[in-house]
Write a protein that holds these residues in place. Structure first.
Motif, PDB file in Angstrom:
ATOM      1  N   GLU A  69      -3.880  30.689  -9.511  1.00  0.00           N
ATOM      2  CA  GLU A  69      -5.122  30.325 -10.269  1.00  0.00           C
ATOM      3  C   GLU A  69      -5.901  28.974 -10.220  1.00  0.00           C
ATOM      4  OE1 GLU A  69      -4.287  30.528 -14.545  1.00  0.00           O
ATOM      5  OE2 GLU A  69      -3.822  32.366 -14.385  1.00  0.00           O
ATOM      6  N   GLN A  70      -7.014  29.082  -9.956  1.00  0.00           N
ATOM      7  CA  GLN A  70      -8.091  27.877  -9.652  1.00  0.00           C
ATOM      8  C   GLN A  70      -9.296  28.198 -10.216  1.00  0.00           C
ATOM      9  OE1 GLN A  70      -8.086  26.974  -5.480  1.00  0.00           O
ATOM     10  NE2 GLN A  70      -9.944  28.269  -5.247  1.00  0.00           N
ATOM     11  N   HIS A  71     -10.129  27.341 -10.490  1.00  0.00           N
ATOM     12  CA  HIS A  71     -11.399  27.488 -10.968  1.00  0.00           C
ATOM     13  C   HIS A  71     -12.516  27.599  -9.562  1.00  0.00           C
ATOM     14  CE1 HIS A  71     -10.779  26.313 -15.086  1.00  0.00           C
ATOM     15  NE2 HIS A  71     -10.047  25.570 -14.730  1.00  0.00           N
ATOM     16  N   GLY A  72     -13.014  28.395  -9.464  1.00  0.00           N
ATOM     17  CA  GLY A  72     -13.952  28.751  -8.507  1.00  0.00           C
ATOM     18  C   GLY A  72     -13.000  29.239  -7.308  1.00  0.00           C
ATOM     19  N   ASP A  73     -13.638  29.316  -6.149  1.00  0.00           N
ATOM     20  CA  ASP A  73     -12.866  30.015  -5.097  1.00  0.00           C
ATOM     21  C   ASP A  73     -13.176  29.255  -3.816  1.00  0.00           C
ATOM     22  OD1 ASP A  73     -15.328  30.863  -4.417  1.00  0.00           O
ATOM     23  OD2 ASP A  73     -14.933  32.809  -4.119  1.00  0.00           O
ATOM     24  N   SER A 101     -14.146  22.402 -13.300  1.00  0.00           N
ATOM     25  CA  SER A 101     -13.561  22.928 -14.242  1.00  0.00           C
ATOM     26  C   SER A 101     -14.490  23.763 -15.182  1.00  0.00           C
ATOM     27  CB  SER A 101     -13.339  21.500 -15.314  1.00  0.00           C
ATOM     28  OG  SER A 101     -14.478  20.803 -15.692  1.00  0.00           O
ATOM     29  N   ASN A 102     -15.770  23.909 -14.979  1.00  0.00           N
ATOM     30  CA  ASN A 102     -16.546  24.758 -15.761  1.00  0.00           C
ATOM     31  C   ASN A 102     -16.812  26.211 -15.196  1.00  0.00           C
ATOM     32  OD1 ASN A 102     -18.172  23.950 -13.643  1.00  0.00           O
ATOM     33  ND2 ASN A 102     -20.007  23.558 -14.966  1.00  0.00           N
ATOM     34  N   MET A 103     -16.216  26.507 -13.706  1.00  0.00           N
ATOM     35  CA  MET A 103     -16.424  27.437 -13.244  1.00  0.00           C
ATOM     36  C   MET A 103     -15.220  28.625 -13.829  1.00  0.00           C
ATOM     37  SD  MET A 103     -16.805  25.950  -9.385  1.00  0.00           S
ATOM     38  CE  MET A 103     -17.934  27.256  -8.792  1.00  0.00           C
ATOM     39  N   ALA A 104     -15.415  29.834 -13.454  1.00  0.00           N
ATOM     40  CA  ALA A 104     -14.399  30.781 -14.027  1.00  0.00           C
ATOM     41  C   ALA A 104     -13.120  30.660 -13.230  1.00  0.00           C
ATOM     42  CB  ALA A 104     -15.028  32.100 -13.542  1.00  0.00           C
ATOM     43  N   ILE A 105     -12.123  30.827 -13.857  1.00  0.00           N
ATOM     44  CA  ILE A 105     -10.927  30.920 -13.010  1.00  0.00           C
ATOM     45  C   ILE A 105     -10.795  32.144 -12.363  1.00  0.00           C
ATOM     46  CG2 ILE A 105      -8.286  31.203 -13.600  1.00  0.00           C
ATOM     47  CD1 ILE A 105      -8.506  29.614 -16.095  1.00  0.00           C
ATOM     48  N   SER A 106     -10.166  32.060 -11.150  1.00  0.00           N
ATOM     49  CA  SER A 106      -9.971  33.095 -10.071  1.00  0.00           C
ATOM     50  C   SER A 106      -8.774  32.855  -9.609  1.00  0.00           C
ATOM     51  CB  SER A 106     -11.057  33.148  -9.101  1.00  0.00           C
ATOM     52  OG  SER A 106     -11.246  31.935  -8.492  1.00  0.00           O
ATOM     53  N   THR A 107      -8.058  34.020  -8.685  1.00  0.00           N
ATOM     54  CA  THR A 107      -6.992  33.949  -7.793  1.00  0.00           C
ATOM     55  C   THR A 107      -7.367  34.363  -6.692  1.00  0.00           C
ATOM     56  OG1 THR A 107      -6.424  36.005  -8.804  1.00  0.00           O
ATOM     57  CG2 THR A 107      -5.350  34.459 -10.047  1.00  0.00           C
ATOM     58  N   PRO A 108      -8.040  33.642  -5.913  1.00  0.00           N
ATOM     59  CA  PRO A 108      -8.686  33.870  -4.523  1.00  0.00           C
ATOM     60  C   PRO A 108      -7.455  34.168  -3.607  1.00  0.00           C
ATOM     61  CG  PRO A 108      -9.004  31.806  -5.053  1.00  0.00           C
ATOM     62  CD  PRO A 108      -8.513  31.919  -6.310  1.00  0.00           C
ATOM     63  N   PHE A 109      -7.679  34.924  -2.653  1.00  0.00           N
ATOM     64  CA  PHE A 109      -7.022  35.054  -1.369  1.00  0.00           C
ATOM     65  C   PHE A 109      -7.613  35.140  -0.093  1.00  0.00           C
ATOM     66  CE2 PHE A 109      -8.112  39.644  -1.974  1.00  0.00           C
ATOM     67  CZ  PHE A 109      -8.198  40.020  -0.609  1.00  0.00           C
ATOM     68  N   PHE A 110      -7.275  34.686   0.975  1.00  0.00           N
ATOM     69  CA  PHE A 110      -7.725  34.707   2.287  1.00  0.00           C
ATOM     70  C   PHE A 110      -6.808  35.162   3.253  1.00  0.00           C
ATOM     71  CE2 PHE A 110      -9.083  31.336  -0.649  1.00  0.00           C
ATOM     72  CZ  PHE A 110     -10.492  31.242  -0.287  1.00  0.00           C
ATOM     73  N   LEU A 111      -7.430  35.926   4.342  1.00  0.00           N
ATOM     74  CA  LEU A 111      -6.685  36.682   5.282  1.00  0.00           C
ATOM     75  C   LEU A 111      -7.518  36.179   6.527  1.00  0.00           C
ATOM     76  CD1 LEU A 111      -6.359  40.199   4.597  1.00  0.00           C
ATOM     77  CD2 LEU A 111      -4.372  38.480   5.311  1.00  0.00           C
ATOM     78  N   TYR A 112      -6.384  35.299   7.473  1.00  0.00           N
ATOM     79  CA  TYR A 112      -7.140  34.699   8.707  1.00  0.00           C
ATOM     80  C   TYR A 112      -6.361  35.416   9.822  1.00  0.00           C
ATOM     81  CZ  TYR A 112      -8.483  30.814   5.528  1.00  0.00           C
ATOM     82  OH  TYR A 112      -9.002  29.996   4.670  1.00  0.00           O
ATOM     83  N   ARG A 113      -7.132  35.785  10.889  1.00  0.00           N
ATOM     84  CA  ARG A 113      -6.295  36.541  12.085  1.00  0.00           C
ATOM     85  C   ARG A 113      -6.278  35.163  13.091  1.00  0.00           C
ATOM     86  NH1 ARG A 113     -10.379  40.326  13.621  1.00  0.00           N
ATOM     87  NH2 ARG A 113     -11.526  38.435  14.703  1.00  0.00           N
TER      88      ARG A 113
END
Length: 128
Positions: A69-73, A101-113
């Motif tokens: 969980e974080q604010h933004g991505d 802190s005013n950005m929406a909470i997201s749970t981003p993921f990143f896939l690197y090759r």
């Protein structure tokens, strides 16, 4: 930080702001079955689902970074801390940018090759 070098041969293949993973996770994916299993978990709450990217696992492998969980991505940074004939240590740094802190909470993921390597690969997480 130790002497680190950029991971030049890394390509961001896929990213999204919702992984359904609450905590930070990093993983090396070396076959399509594991990639499909991860995307099935992500796609449980998505309509339409994210398609499985085409990866030639005989040449490339993936580094999956779920930042929790974080604010933004904000995209994490990957760097090689140590490289030898038998081992490579990759540090993944969770970047903190402007006040988000005013950005929406997201749970981003990143896939690197990255190119397939026979070296032992160790992934280290570091929060900024």
């Amino acid at each position: 930080m130790e002497n680190s070098v950029s991971l030049d041969s890394t390509t961001l293949v896929l990213k999204d702001s919702h992984s359904n993973m609450d905590s930070t996770q990093v993983q090396i994916i070396k076959e399509e079955k594991t990639l499909k299993r991860f995307l099935m978990e992500v796609n449980k709450t998505r309509k339409p689902g994210i398609p499985v990217p085409e990866i030639d696992f005989s040449k490339d492998m993936l580094i999956l970074v779920c930042v929790g969980e974080q604010h933004g991505d904000l995209e994490p940074s990957l760097s090689v801390l140590k490289k030898s004939d038998s081992e490579m240590v990759i540090e993944i740094t969770k970047n903190e940018g402007v006040d988000s802190s005013n950005m929406a909470i997201s749970t981003p993921f990143f896939l690197y090759r990255v190119p397939v390597s026979e070296k032992k690969i160790t992934l280290k997480k570091r929060d900024n």
